[in-house]
Design a protein around this motif. Structure first.
Motif: not given
Length: 62
Positions: A1-15
């Motif tokens: 199962m794929a696991v993200p390497r790092a947390k996605t920033a809030k600005a990236v998600t909201k953008g």
């Protein structure tokens, strides 16, 4: 199962989300009878015409 390497920033998600959350401007077209701007495929509230025919009698404000 794929696991993200790092947390996605809030600005990236909201953008990414704000592209689909935008408000769209209404598609206004001039009435063929009185040239009043109305929504496409709707009866003109000023004169009551739709596609060259009188379909409603407009209310008189006064």
């Amino acid at each position: 199962m794929a696991v993200p390497r790092a947390k996605t920033a809030k600005a990236v998600t909201k953008g990414r989300r704000k592209v689909n959350m935008r408000l769209k401007a209404p598609n206004l077209v001039p009435c063929s009878n009185c040239s009043n701007l109305v929504l496409s495929h709707h009866v003109c509230p000023k004169c009551g015409f739709y596609r060259g025919r009188q379909v409603i009698t407009p209310e008189v404000n006064g």
